[in-house]
Design an enzyme around this catalytic site. Structure first.
Site, PDB file in Angstrom:
ATOM      1  N   SER A   1      -9.668   2.058   2.809  1.00  0.00           N
ATOM      2  CA  SER A   1      -8.660   2.570   1.945  1.00  0.00           C
ATOM      3  C   SER A   1      -7.676   1.915   1.372  1.00  0.00           C
ATOM      4  O   SER A   1      -7.016   2.386   0.347  1.00  0.00           O
ATOM      5  CB  SER A   1      -8.010   3.580   2.823  1.00  0.00           C
ATOM      6  OG  SER A   1      -7.118   3.062   3.853  1.00  0.00           O
TER       7      SER A   1
ATOM      8  N   SER B   1      -9.904  -0.663   6.970  1.00  0.00           N
ATOM      9  CA  SER B   1      -9.590  -0.556   5.600  1.00  0.00           C
ATOM     10  C   SER B   1      -8.737  -1.716   5.051  1.00  0.00           C
ATOM     11  O   SER B   1      -8.330  -1.634   3.711  1.00  0.00           O
ATOM     12  CB  SER B   1      -8.197   0.609   5.468  1.00  0.00           C
ATOM     13  OG  SER B   1      -9.070   2.058   5.764  1.00  0.00           O
TER      14      SER B   1
ATOM     15  N   LYS C   1       0.751  -1.122  -0.017  1.00  0.00           N
ATOM     16  CA  LYS C   1      -0.293   0.120  -0.040  1.00  0.00           C
ATOM     17  C   LYS C   1       0.936   1.333  -0.047  1.00  0.00           C
ATOM     18  O   LYS C   1       2.087   1.218   0.550  1.00  0.00           O
ATOM     19  CB  LYS C   1      -0.970   0.043   1.228  1.00  0.00           C
ATOM     20  CG  LYS C   1      -2.119   0.992   1.436  1.00  0.00           C
ATOM     21  CD  LYS C   1      -2.824   0.781   2.433  1.00  0.00           C
ATOM     22  CE  LYS C   1      -3.978   1.917   2.599  1.00  0.00           C
ATOM     23  NZ  LYS C   1      -4.753   1.657   3.638  1.00  0.00           N
TER      24      LYS C   1
END
Lengths: 444, 90
Positions: A118, A142, A43
């Site tokens: 996210s 997330s 990420k």
């Protein structure tokens, strides 16, 4: 196998689904003197030395860290090749990955729908690429949310299990690094590599060792989290409950967890309070976008870069967090939220005395279309997290696995275990995928 | 939420907001905080640890090491003759 067809596929899928913020450009980026055993992604809020680390924010555009996050370094040492940095909501602020400064990742099942957030790019990469391992980060859900929307396994360990060194912080008491993949087998294989104490993150030092083969015999379902039996989610969830009871011979019982209703406000107050202090470091002087106007008074110098570069949701959360910590409001919001976290952990502890795991749907609905998301008020977006937030607030390990499909889209359910009992989650998620067939979209 | 409070909060947080943004955020924060009012009724004890799990300090001996070359950090900050560039203080 890291070869030309894989890299070609990555480039092609990225073009269509906007998965990465930064990534390999071609076969020439693969060192020929290495024998890699798997590929992974990180990420974009995890620092790595060969790519930018922007955390989805314009204010960090161009920032190239001179080091690797511990989780990334450990996967490299395990034989992994890093394909790139996956797209995300700015600093993790969002449920649909629509708050990135670098485009919006598109759902692998339907380009008109969100990947969730996210860690949206991470879930899309895990779904689109076979045998891929995606490093994600969860603060309030997330990892689970995008795993549910993209139909993959999303694993979030106990707070402190995986070192946060090299992570661009959202909220220090809530951030957890985890894994997303098509199969729980990969999570079981690679979780031990990224776990374990790290002198660079003091919160990782108190962890006990992990028993990967814990048995699961009983599951509790909180009544407060039951979806309507008429909804698509409700039907899928009820059918999964029956399957767990009949095919895996588990004791499945309803319980009450009344404090769940306090989790959402407590979470948003703590998360934004911590975020508003963490984001103070971005001021145009040290990382990413640098303000060249050094003749300005320092107040204007800092405010100018921050105002120009932070997105709307980042500003909203900075305001909410700054307000919650202000003299006169601090006891009512911030201190109360800390005490509520303790209350919720006590309630979870009571249920775990009689049950091995707690199960709820992951999200209340299938992934919404982008036009539906554009019409949502900020408070509605926050409320969409009500099922994923409680376990995250409590720092409890959890896993989201696919449990059904409606309108061609996947839906997930989320198991929660007591602190440090990740083994139960690995056991149940592997047993589940033996009896429930996951679907993945046909991609060229 | 009163627009003047939002203006004050924004100033503390070093954010310049336009009048339009002030209007929008005061409405958003009003909605968000009113949906959080459930928190007022929660009966809690006086305990409020800052971490969700118990964190224990572990001490180690000091040792000399260099994790990141300082020259690389200076490069990232675009230092000038090794001076960090920053705004005026007055």
């Amino acid at each position: 196998m890291i070869d030309f067809p894989l890299i070609e596929k990555v480039l092609r899928l990225d073009e269509r689904h906007k998965v990465f913020v930064d990534r390999v450009r071609g076969i020439e980026d693969i060192p020929s003197d290495h024998d890699f055993s798997f590929h992974f992604s990180a990420k974009d809020n995890l620092c790595t030395s060969e790519f930018q680390a922007t955390a989805g924010s314009k204010i960090l555009q161009g920032y190239r860290p001179p080091f690797d996050a511990t989780a990334v370094r450990r996967l490299r040492e395990a034989g992994g090749f890093l394909l790139g940095k996956t797209n995300m909501d700015e600093f993790g602020f969002g449920t649909f990955s629509t708050n990135s400064a670098f485009g919006v990742p598109k759902n692998p099942f339907d380009l008109e729908r969100s990947c969730g957030g996210s860690s949206g790019g991470a879930a899309a990469a895990a779904c689109l690429l076979e045998d891929h391992l995606a490093l994600g980060v969860s603060t309030g859900g997330s990892i689970s949310c995008p795993a549910s929307f993209c139909g993959v396994v999303g694993f979030t360990p106990t707070y402190g299990r995986v070192s946060r060194w090299g992570l661009i912080d959202y909220a220090n008491s809530l951030d957890k690094i985890g894994l997303l993949s098509r199969s729980a087998k990969d999570v079981r294989k690679y979780l031990p590599f990224i776990s374990g104490p790290d002198a660079r993150d003091p919160t990782s030092l108190a962890q006990p060792s992990m028993d990967l083969d814990e048995k699961v015999r009983s599951i509790a379902i909180p009544e407060e989290a039951m979806p309507s039996s008429e909804s698509e989610m409700g039907k899928a969830f009820l059918s999964a409950m029956e399957k767990l009871e009949n095919d895996l011979d588990l004791r499945v019982e309803k319980v009450s967890l009344k404090a769940l209703k306090y989790a959402l406000p407590a979470y948003y107050i703590l998360a934004t309070s911590e975020a508003s202090t963490n984001l103070a470091r971005y001021c145009g002087m040290r990382f990413g976008v640098l303000n060249e106007e050094t003749d300005e008074h320092f107040n204007e110098f800092f405010s100018k870069t921050r105002s120009a570069c932070f997105g709307k949701e980042a500003k909203r959360r900075i305001l909410l967090g700054t307000f919650s910590r202000m003299v006169g409001f601090r006891d009512r919001y911030y201190m109360k939220a800390l005490a509520v976290r303790e209350l919720i952990n006590h309630e979870y502890g009571r249920v775990f005395q009689d049950h091995d795991l707690i199960l709820t749907p992951t999200m209340p609905f299938i992934s919404p279309r982008f036009d539906e998301i554009a019409r949502m008020r900020p408070v509605e977006m926050y409320e969409a997290d009500y099922l994923t937030v409680p376990a995250n607030l409590g720092g409890l390990p959890h896993v989201s696995v696919p449990c059904g499909y409606a309108s061609g889209m996947p839906m997930g359910m989320q198991f929660v275990a007591p602190h440090w009992r990740e083994g139960r989650l690995l056991t149940i998620s592997q047993e589940w995928e033996e009896i429930f067939q996951y679907r993945f979209p046909e991609v060229g | 939420m009163d627009k003047e409070i939002v203006r004050k909060v924004a100033r503390i947080a070093r954010l310049d907001l336009s009048e339009e943004e002030l209007e929008e955020f005061s409405l958003d924060l009003e909605e968000i905080l009113s949906s959080f009012s459930a928190l007022d009724e929660a009966e809690v004890s006086k305990e409020h640890p800052f971490n969700p799990v118990e964190i224990r300090d572990k001490l180690r001996e000091d040792s000399v090491c260099r994790e990141v070359d300082a020259a690389v950090l200076r490069e990232l900050m675009k230092t000038y003759d090794d001076w960090v560039r920053g705004p005026r203080l007055s």
